[in-house]
Design an enzyme around this catalytic site. Structure first.
Site, PDB file in Angstrom:
ATOM      1  N   ASP A   6       0.841  -1.200   0.000  1.00 58.18           N
ATOM      2  CA  ASP A   6       0.000   0.000   0.000  1.00 58.18           C
ATOM      3  C   ASP A   6       0.873   1.246   0.000  1.00 58.18           C
ATOM      4  OD1 ASP A   6      -1.318  -2.353   1.244  1.00 58.18           O
ATOM      5  OD2 ASP A   6      -3.059  -1.074   1.088  1.00 58.18           O
ATOM      6  N   ASP A  33      -1.634  -2.437  -4.141  1.00 60.16           N
ATOM      7  CA  ASP A  33      -1.932  -1.015  -3.959  1.00 60.16           C
ATOM      8  C   ASP A  33      -0.675  -0.191  -4.206  1.00 60.16           C
ATOM      9  OD1 ASP A  33      -4.552  -1.574  -3.538  1.00 60.16           O
ATOM     10  OD2 ASP A  33      -4.585  -1.091  -1.413  1.00 60.16           O
ATOM     11  N   TYR A  36      -2.269   4.118  -6.405  1.00 61.69           N
ATOM     12  CA  TYR A  36      -3.533   4.760  -6.026  1.00 61.69           C
ATOM     13  C   TYR A  36      -4.021   5.667  -7.150  1.00 61.69           C
ATOM     14  CZ  TYR A  36      -3.265   2.849  -1.348  1.00 61.69           C
ATOM     15  OH  TYR A  36      -3.220   1.985  -0.291  1.00 61.69           O
ATOM     16  N   ASN A  66      -6.763  -3.756  -4.451  1.00 59.95           N
ATOM     17  CA  ASN A  66      -8.044  -3.235  -4.923  1.00 59.95           C
ATOM     18  C   ASN A  66      -7.898  -1.938  -5.710  1.00 59.95           C
ATOM     19  OD1 ASN A  66      -7.328  -2.657  -2.111  1.00 59.95           O
ATOM     20  ND2 ASN A  66      -9.029  -1.221  -2.180  1.00 59.95           N
ATOM     21  N   HIS A 154      -2.719  -9.618  -1.253  1.00 61.76           N
ATOM     22  CA  HIS A 154      -3.076  -8.258  -0.831  1.00 61.76           C
ATOM     23  C   HIS A 154      -3.905  -8.231   0.462  1.00 61.76           C
ATOM     24  CE1 HIS A 154      -3.505  -4.016  -1.085  1.00 61.76           C
ATOM     25  NE2 HIS A 154      -4.826  -4.085  -1.082  1.00 61.76           N
ATOM     26  N   HIS A 164     -10.930  -3.470   7.380  1.00 61.13           N
ATOM     27  CA  HIS A 164     -10.994  -4.643   6.491  1.00 61.13           C
ATOM     28  C   HIS A 164     -11.139  -5.956   7.256  1.00 61.13           C
ATOM     29  CE1 HIS A 164     -10.128  -1.887   3.291  1.00 61.13           C
ATOM     30  NE2 HIS A 164      -8.956  -1.563   3.810  1.00 61.13           N
ATOM     31  N   HIS A 191      -3.013  -4.106   2.326  1.00 59.90           N
ATOM     32  CA  HIS A 191      -4.413  -3.683   2.434  1.00 59.90           C
ATOM     33  C   HIS A 191      -4.735  -2.924   3.717  1.00 59.90           C
ATOM     34  CE1 HIS A 191      -8.344  -3.568   0.744  1.00 59.90           C
ATOM     35  NE2 HIS A 191      -8.913  -4.452   1.523  1.00 59.90           N
ATOM     36  N   VAL A 192      -4.401  -3.479   4.870  1.00 53.83           N
ATOM     37  CA  VAL A 192      -4.630  -2.799   6.144  1.00 53.83           C
ATOM     38  C   VAL A 192      -3.430  -1.889   6.400  1.00 53.83           C
ATOM     39  CG1 VAL A 192      -4.883  -3.102   8.635  1.00 53.83           C
ATOM     40  CG2 VAL A 192      -6.007  -4.695   7.051  1.00 53.83           C
ATOM     41  N   HIS A 193      -3.699  -0.599   6.602  1.00 51.12           N
ATOM     42  CA  HIS A 193      -2.603   0.374   6.671  1.00 51.12           C
ATOM     43  C   HIS A 193      -1.985   0.411   8.067  1.00 51.12           C
ATOM     44  CE1 HIS A 193      -4.983   2.318   3.192  1.00 51.12           C
ATOM     45  NE2 HIS A 193      -4.266   1.296   2.782  1.00 51.12           N
TER      46      HIS A 193
END
Ligand SMILES: [Fe+2]
Length: 288
Positions: A6, A33, A36, A66, A154, A164, A191-193
């Site tokens: 991400d 990711d 963006y 995503n 991801h 998420h 995915h999870v920041h």
């Protein structure tokens, strides 16, 4: 090997890249990711320019998130069009070509490490192309030669962040037994920041023959950090923190690898979390 997920293109991205540039490494692994861009195509260009100094000097191996889907009903029916064109991975090369840029595998260090890249946003249940390919890919690994097998995906299969929550459960239900059966050593997700490290897990329980699960979705995207966690912390979750950073997996020899996590707020040499990972191939209890 360096890992950050991400990534995005913010001030935090810059700091993450500066940290990575300051270190010695062979390859960067990115579990999705990237730019963006989210349909605004010039952002793919600016992202390319941002990462070029590093991506032109080292291998950058990626899988999609995503933010790469970019599918618009009626207007753009093909998902991952820009991603597949701009980040073409060697899916048709090597010992087990996958036929799709969205999932593939490759060997590192003369075959001592096998890396599997999985696609969270393409079909994964039994009978699908990705599942069948993964089954064949894992069956083809000779663990007498391959000390470590790691996978990237991801959406995390284990996650105690409120962000998420549960999103990776369906894919985990479908594919976890394949990775466990092949004694995959570690699974890295984005995915999870935030950053989170689990113990060795299988079927939601601590298992000495399961992979170590790590979420490293804290590269520096424009959506900010995911700071809310599920309470109490699950027993399988060892370390969790919402800070930007990146991780490093140093394969030291045929039995040991050192995982370290580096916060952006600290100097590059500061290690905020670390774990020695011993190869499951060298654990007799897991190879009966
Ligand atoms: Fe994501």
């Amino acid at each position: 090997m360096r890992r950050t997920g991400d990534l995005g293109q913010t001030g935090w991205t810059k700091t993450t890249l500066q940290h990575i540039a300051a270190a010695d490494y062979d390859m960067l692994l990115l579990p999705g990711d990237l730019s963006y861009a989210d349909f605004f195509q010039p952002r793919w260009d600016s992202y390319g320019r941002l990462v070029e100094p590093l991506a032109s000097a080292r291998l950058w191996m990626v899988t999609q998130g995503n933010h790469e889907i970019e599918k618009v009903p009626l207007l753009e029916p093909r998902a991952f069009k820009a991603y597949n064109a701009r980040w073409r991975m060697p899916y048709d090369a090597g010992a087990s070509p996958s036929g799709s840029n969205l999932y593939y595998s490759f060997d590192v260090a003369g075959g001592a490490v096998h890396v599997v890249m999985l696609g969270s946003y393409t079909d994964y249940v039994a009978g699908t192309a990705q599942y069948e390919w993964l089954q064949g890919d894992l069956a083809g690994i000779d663990r007498r030669k391959t000390a470590f097998v790691v996978a990237l995906v991801h959406v995390p299969w284990y996650n105690s962040n409120k962000a998420h929550q549960g999103e990776g459960d369906d894919m985990r239900d479908a594919m976890e037994a394949l990775l466990y059966g092949a004694r995959v050593d570690a699974v890295f997700a984005g995915h999870v920041h935030a950053y989170e490290r689990f113990t060795r897990v299988y079927d939601d329980r601590e298992d000495p023959c399961g992979p170590v699960y790590v979420t490293i979705g804290d590269g520096g995207n424009r959506e900010g950090l995911a700071e809310k966690y599920v309470d109490p912390q699950p027993k399988t979750s060892v370390f969790r923190e919402a800070s930007f950073g990146h991780g490093r997996l140093q394969v030291v020899n045929a039995t040991h690898a050192l995982w370290t996590w580096h916060r952006n707020d600290d100097d590059e040499p500061v290690i905020a979390d670390h774990l020695w990972i011993s190869s499951l191939a060298s654990n007799p209890a897991c190879n009966k």
